[in-house]
Enzyme design. Structure first.
Site, PDB file in Angstrom:
ATOM      1  N   LYS A   1      -7.956  13.934   4.685  1.00 50.59           N
ATOM      2  CA  LYS A   1      -7.070  12.753   4.675  1.00 50.59           C
ATOM      3  C   LYS A   1      -6.027  12.961   5.778  1.00 50.59           C
ATOM      4  O   LYS A   1      -5.931  14.033   6.343  1.00 50.59           O
ATOM      5  CB  LYS A   1      -6.375  12.601   3.305  1.00 50.59           C
ATOM      6  CG  LYS A   1      -5.711  13.877   2.814  1.00 50.59           C
ATOM      7  CD  LYS A   1      -5.243  13.758   1.360  1.00 50.59           C
ATOM      8  CE  LYS A   1      -6.391  13.781   0.383  1.00 50.59           C
ATOM      9  NZ  LYS A   1      -6.202  12.800  -0.712  1.00 50.59           N
TER      10      LYS A   1
ATOM     11  N   LYS B   1       1.048  14.431   0.774  1.00 51.92           N
ATOM     12  CA  LYS B   1      -0.342  14.729   0.387  1.00 51.92           C
ATOM     13  C   LYS B   1      -0.518  16.233   0.138  1.00 51.92           C
ATOM     14  O   LYS B   1      -1.517  16.674  -0.396  1.00 51.92           O
ATOM     15  CB  LYS B   1      -1.283  14.198   1.467  1.00 51.92           C
ATOM     16  CG  LYS B   1      -1.276  12.661   1.606  1.00 51.92           C
ATOM     17  CD  LYS B   1      -2.087  12.207   2.807  1.00 51.92           C
ATOM     18  CE  LYS B   1      -2.020  10.699   3.023  1.00 51.92           C
ATOM     19  NZ  LYS B   1      -2.857   9.898   2.098  1.00 51.92           N
TER      20      LYS B   1
ATOM     21  N   THR C   1      -8.437   6.582  -1.855  1.00 57.80           N
ATOM     22  CA  THR C   1      -9.805   6.060  -1.962  1.00 57.80           C
ATOM     23  C   THR C   1     -10.802   7.185  -1.711  1.00 57.80           C
ATOM     24  O   THR C   1     -11.917   7.171  -2.219  1.00 57.80           O
ATOM     25  CB  THR C   1     -10.019   4.914  -0.937  1.00 57.80           C
ATOM     26  OG1 THR C   1      -9.476   5.302   0.318  1.00 57.80           O
ATOM     27  CG2 THR C   1      -9.372   3.629  -1.405  1.00 57.80           C
TER      28      THR C   1
ATOM     29  N   HIS D   1       0.806  -1.226   0.000  1.00 59.31           N
ATOM     30  CA  HIS D   1       0.000   0.000   0.000  1.00 59.31           C
ATOM     31  C   HIS D   1       0.839   1.276   0.000  1.00 59.31           C
ATOM     32  O   HIS D   1       0.302   2.380   0.119  1.00 59.31           O
ATOM     33  CB  HIS D   1      -0.898   0.034   1.234  1.00 59.31           C
ATOM     34  CG  HIS D   1      -1.941  -1.021   1.285  1.00 59.31           C
ATOM     35  ND1 HIS D   1      -3.209  -0.867   0.784  1.00 59.31           N
ATOM     36  CD2 HIS D   1      -1.888  -2.279   1.776  1.00 59.31           C
ATOM     37  CE1 HIS D   1      -3.899  -1.973   0.994  1.00 59.31           C
ATOM     38  NE2 HIS D   1      -3.121  -2.849   1.576  1.00 59.31           N
TER      39      HIS D   1
HETATM   40  C1  26W Z   1       4.186   0.833  10.017  1.00 62.73           C
HETATM   41  C2  26W Z   1       3.370   2.068   9.999  1.00 62.73           C
HETATM   42  C3  26W Z   1       2.418   2.082   8.832  1.00 62.73           C
HETATM   43  C4  26W Z   1       1.039   1.993   9.058  1.00 62.73           C
HETATM   44  C5  26W Z   1       0.168   2.027   7.961  1.00 62.73           C
HETATM   45  C6  26W Z   1       0.683   2.123   6.693  1.00 62.73           C
HETATM   46  C7  26W Z   1      -0.297   2.107   5.549  1.00 62.73           C
HETATM   47  C8  26W Z   1       0.166   1.266   4.440  1.00 62.73           C
HETATM   48  C9  26W Z   1      -0.509   3.470   5.059  1.00 62.73           C
HETATM   49  C10 26W Z   1      -1.761   3.566   4.236  1.00 62.73           C
HETATM   50  O1  26W Z   1      -2.841   3.663   4.754  1.00 62.73           O
HETATM   51  N1  26W Z   1      -1.585   3.565   2.916  1.00 62.73           N
HETATM   52  C11 26W Z   1      -2.689   3.944   2.068  1.00 62.73           C
HETATM   53  O2  26W Z   1      -3.389   2.762   1.666  1.00 62.73           O
HETATM   54  C12 26W Z   1      -4.545   3.094   0.894  1.00 62.73           C
HETATM   55  C13 26W Z   1      -5.304   1.800   0.618  1.00 62.73           C
HETATM   56  O3  26W Z   1      -4.635   1.040  -0.329  1.00 62.73           O
HETATM   57  C14 26W Z   1      -4.165   3.839  -0.384  1.00 62.73           C
HETATM   58  O4  26W Z   1      -5.332   4.198  -1.069  1.00 62.73           O
HETATM   59  C15 26W Z   1      -3.340   5.069  -0.056  1.00 62.73           C
HETATM   60  O5  26W Z   1      -2.872   5.659  -1.241  1.00 62.73           O
HETATM   61  C16 26W Z   1      -2.166   4.701   0.832  1.00 62.73           C
HETATM   62  O6  26W Z   1      -1.451   5.845   1.278  1.00 62.73           O
HETATM   63  C17 26W Z   1       2.023   2.200   6.444  1.00 62.73           C
HETATM   64  C18 26W Z   1       2.910   2.178   7.544  1.00 62.73           C
END
Ligand code: 26W
Length: 802
Positions: free
Chosen positions: A534, A540, A642, A356
């Site tokens: 967001k 962003k 999203t 993601h």
């Molecule tokens: C380890 C800390 C951490 C926690 C959450 C995350 C997520 C991957 C971040 C996230 O929410 N990413 C988002 O995921 C969405 C669903 O696929 C995408 O639409 C967004 O573009 C993306 O930033 C990364 C690192």
């Protein structure tokens, strides 16, 4: 419309159900019931009607002996459930009528439910939308996660700065869950490995119990219901009486406190992995409980472990549950005596991994020593997995390297499919983070562009537009969203456009009333509602939005009688508590709002609003009221987005870059119905290679230079003039996310938006074509893609009913 061909429920019958629960479940009679009691009684009356389809679905799944999907996610950003369940059961009108017949305000009762905020942002909300679509499509599935006692923190502004307080959704009973004390598993940590006649035996140092709480997830028309199983940590020994008797009261409850720490709170970071031991323990805790649970279920049906993958598909929602690979291999080897290579191939055949994010700081890499200390047996198994990977492919990509365990590489090597979440992102995954592994395992990386559930994000949150759509193209679109295309033919029909705009105006008035009541903020519904909601993050580019706002403010002040389009800039979003720059950006937005909103020259033409504590429920009020959707990330950084899909679906054209799913949204709605600006992902990489690109961009833009001077000199922080000097300096010196380079293009495109918005009917037509042409972004289409290309999981319910 009700579930499973049972007779339609009448408001009278449903009122009786509510009163029965008020009495039997809440011990209250109507005359003494509080808002909480009515909300609980309504929830329980709705929940009653989910149990039958739930049991029926479970029974059918057992009978089919087919494939189950297991969606493992550290986050499920669910929001509220009353409306969602009522709508999916086709009881939203009945419930409203029943409550009103009992003298209660339905909207007030629904708003009393706390959000289940068990997630940070996109990843968590996607998981929630996916659960709704899995049930709507009748695909047997379990969602597995953690039952955090405290979800994402509550955000408050003190003098414009973000403050965080603990979220308390479980302070009151959670109506939708069923406790399953009999479903609990030991989770081991630490300890040592012993060689016992050639085999490695793990003697753990610490054990906690994971016990299950089940929430039924009913799909559209109540035709199927799956289970969201959330794990809570419990001590193996509840209370240490001997310590208590010795007067060591703290010692007596220490075991409980320690154990419960594991599922106490959601980590509020959504891009930076912080390498905390507790986070690793949380990841292993829920993953091990989930793997133990699905293996028990498989074996209880008499399954042969070598054929596990024919019945089990495990989806890893990013790397957070990546330990699932080594854990499944461990259990297949240590608990079931399977041979190593077979265990690895069997596990891989079950597992798939979704990436993601491309942000390097978000890719989880655990310090090896920490990993060995917490999971000594898994460390050894990862070494076996790595050896097999190197032997099979001749690859040079290591999983354990430079004293780190790389969870992205582990998830990739242990998955039979890896996917990105938008077409552009999946290409970038192949070309950047996993370029080498893509060469080692050609064809393993595929794309599954994200989606959103139209039940929550249109049918439920936008009744005005829903009714117009129902009257225009019929009522089958909620689970066949591409039927919205049928609206296109009406997009030049003045009467239709008038009603479309009326729906938007209704939602804008609703938002204005809500903000007035909650924050005392008065909005001008005739102004353009320009919305960016967001998580706060530099990529962003909320900062670029604010710089454009200040530049507009300057221009209006320079030419007050100019032909200006009144705008309300609405921001919403939380910053990770430790993310200093993001918190500075929040503070600056609020400081600028204080000055600009009080400016007599511009106050009727420009307003900045930043409601505290943005969450799912607030999004459901803001998105239907939006005229313009801000999707302005640096190209190549937003994996998908999203929110962009939700705005377009609710008739808000996008101003955005060619990033993430913006690219596919623009392809669907048509370039003429999308306000594109900025550098492409390739141009970003090229520009970043140029020397002092930011300084030169500022020198080339007097408008930008003027704004930066104002901020740097303390115009928006008179009480602390240098408050933002560092922020501005950082921008001119580094600007890693090219705010300076995209500013002029963004500003000019915003002026095009002004001109377009001034032509009401042309704008409404553009808005209607956005709604009509984004049916493809339903999460039903996304899940159908996963089921076809990754899980090979058939639906157990026939074609949809019209
Ligand atoms: C380890 C800390 C951490 C926690 C959450 C995350 C997520 C991957 C971040 C996230 O929410 N990413 C988002 O995921 C969405 C669903 O696929 C995408 O639409 C967004 O573009 C993306 O930033 C990364 C690192």
């Amino acid at each position: 419309m009700s579930d499973m061909s049972s007779p339609p429920v009448t408001p009278q019958a449903f009122s009786a159900d509510i009163l029965r629960h008020l009495k039997q479940s809440l011990g209250k009679d109507a005359s003494h019931a509080a808002l909480y009691d009515w909300r609980m009684a309504l929830s329980l009356a709705l929940r009653d009607r989910v149990v039958d389809p739930w049991f029926e679905s479970t029974r059918k799944t057992y009978e089919a002996r087919g494939k189950r999907v297991y969606y493992l996610s550290m986050e499920f950003l669910i929001g509220r459930l009353i409306e969602d369940v009522a709508v999916n059961l086709g009881l939203d009108a009945v419930a409203q009528e029943a409550l009103e017949s009992l003298g209660q305000d339905y909207a007030k009762v629904v708003a009393d439910e706390p959000d289940a905020a068990l997630g940070n942002g996109g990843l968590g909300r996607l998981a929630a939308c996916f659960m709704d679509s899995l049930s709507t499509l009748g695909i047997p599935a379990y969602g597995y996660g953690i039952r955090y006692e405290h979800g994402l923190f509550e955000q408050h502004f003190k003098d414009g700065a973000q403050m965080e307080t603990a979220e308390t959704w479980l302070a009151q009973r959670h109506a939708w869950e069923f406790e399953r004390p009999e479903v609990s598993y030991p989770i081991h940590f630490g300890g040592v490995l012993r060689e016992v006649d050639g085999a490695q035996v793990w003697e753990p140092g610490e054990t906690v119990m994971a016990s299950a709480y089940d929430t039924p997830v009913v799909g559209w028309q109540g035709r199927w219901a799956n289970t969201l199983r959330l794990w809570a940590a419990q001590p193996t020994m509840a209370f240490d009486l001997s310590s208590f008797n010795r007067g060591d009261y703290m010692g007596a409850s220490a075991p409980e406190a320690l154990a419960r720490t594991i599922s106490r709170v959601l980590y509020p970071d959504d891009t930076t992995e912080d390498g905390k031991e507790l986070r690793l323990k949380q990841e292993y805790f829920f993953t091990s409980a989930s793997i133990q649970d699905l293996l028990r279920r498989f074996l209880s049906e008499g399954g042969d472990l070598a054929a596990l993958a024919d019945h089990v598909a495990i989806q890893l929602n990013d790397t957070h549950p990546a330990i699932a690979g080594p854990e499944l291999v461990r259990l297949l080897i240590d608990a079931h005596g399977m041979e190593v290579a077979l265990a690895i191939s069997t596990a891989r055949a079950c597992l798939a991994y979704t990436n993601h994010t491309l942000l390097p700081e978000a890719l989880e890499r655990w310090p090896e020593d920490l990993f060995i200390r917490v999971l000594p047996r898994h460390h050894r198994i990862i070494a076996l997995i790595e050896a097999a990977h190197l032997a099979e492919t001749g690859s040079h990509v290591r999983i354990i390297e430079h004293g780190e365990v790389k969870m992205g590489e582990l998830a990739f090597v242990m998955a039979h499919r890896v996917n990105g979440v938008s077409a552009l992102h999946s290409d970038l995954v192949k070309e950047t983070v996993f370029a080498d592994l893509n060469r080692d395992y050609p064809g393993r990386i595929i794309n599954q562009t994200n989606g959103i559930t139209p039940r929550r994000w249109l049918y439920s949150c936008n009744p005005a537009l829903r009714d117009l759509i129902n009257e225009t193209i019929g009522t089958a679109w909620p689970d066949d969203l591409q039927q919205l295309e049928g609206l296109s033919t009406h997009a030049s029909d003045a009467a239709f456009l008038e009603r479309f705009q009326a729906a938007k105006d209704t939602n804008k008035a609703r938002l204005a009333n809500w903000l007035k009541a909650r924050d005392g903020v008065v909005l001008d519904p005739a102004a353009m509602f320009d919305v960016q909601i967001k998580r706060i993050h530099e990529y962003k580019r909320q900062l670029m939005n604010l710089l454009e706002t200040i530049a507009l403010w300057n221009d209006i002040r320079d030419t007050p009688n100019g032909n200006w389009t009144p705008r309300v800039k609405i921001f919403g979003g939380k910053a990770a508590p430790g993310y200093v720059v993001a918190k500075e950006i929040i503070h600056l937005i609020n400081d600028a709002a204080a000055l600009i909103n009080a400016d007599p020259v511009t106050k009727d033409l420009l307003q900045i609003v930043y409601p505290e504590n943005y969450n799912v429920s607030m999004a459901e009020i803001l998105i239907p009221a939006a005229d313009l959707s801000e999707q302005i990330s640096t190209a190549g950084k937003e994996a998908s987005g999203t929110g962009n899909m939700k705005f377009a679906l609710n008739g808000a054209p996008t101003i955005g870059t060619l990033d993430g799913a913006n690219v596919e949204i623009r392809d669907c709605v048509g370039a003429e119905n999308f306000f594109l600006f900025g550098l492409t992902a390739a141009e970003v990489v090229a520009r970043r290679a140029e020397p002092s690109y930011a300084r030169r961009a500022v020198e080339a833009s007097p408008r930008l230079a003027r704004v930066l001077k104002q901020i740097e000199s303390g115009v928006f922080s008179p009480s602390e003039k240098a408050r933002y000097a560092g922020l501005v300096q950082g921008l001119v010196d580094h600007d890693y996310f090219l705010v300076t380079c995209d500013f002029d293009s963004y500003f000019e495109t915003q002026r095009e938006v002004d001109t377009a918005f001034a032509d009401q009917s042309a704008w409404t037509r553009m808005a209607a074509l956005n709604t009509a042409r984004v049916g493809w972004f339903s999460s039903d289409r996304t899940i159908a893609g996963y089921a076809r290309d990754i899980w090979n999981a058939p639906s157990l319910i026939g074609p949809r009913r019209s």
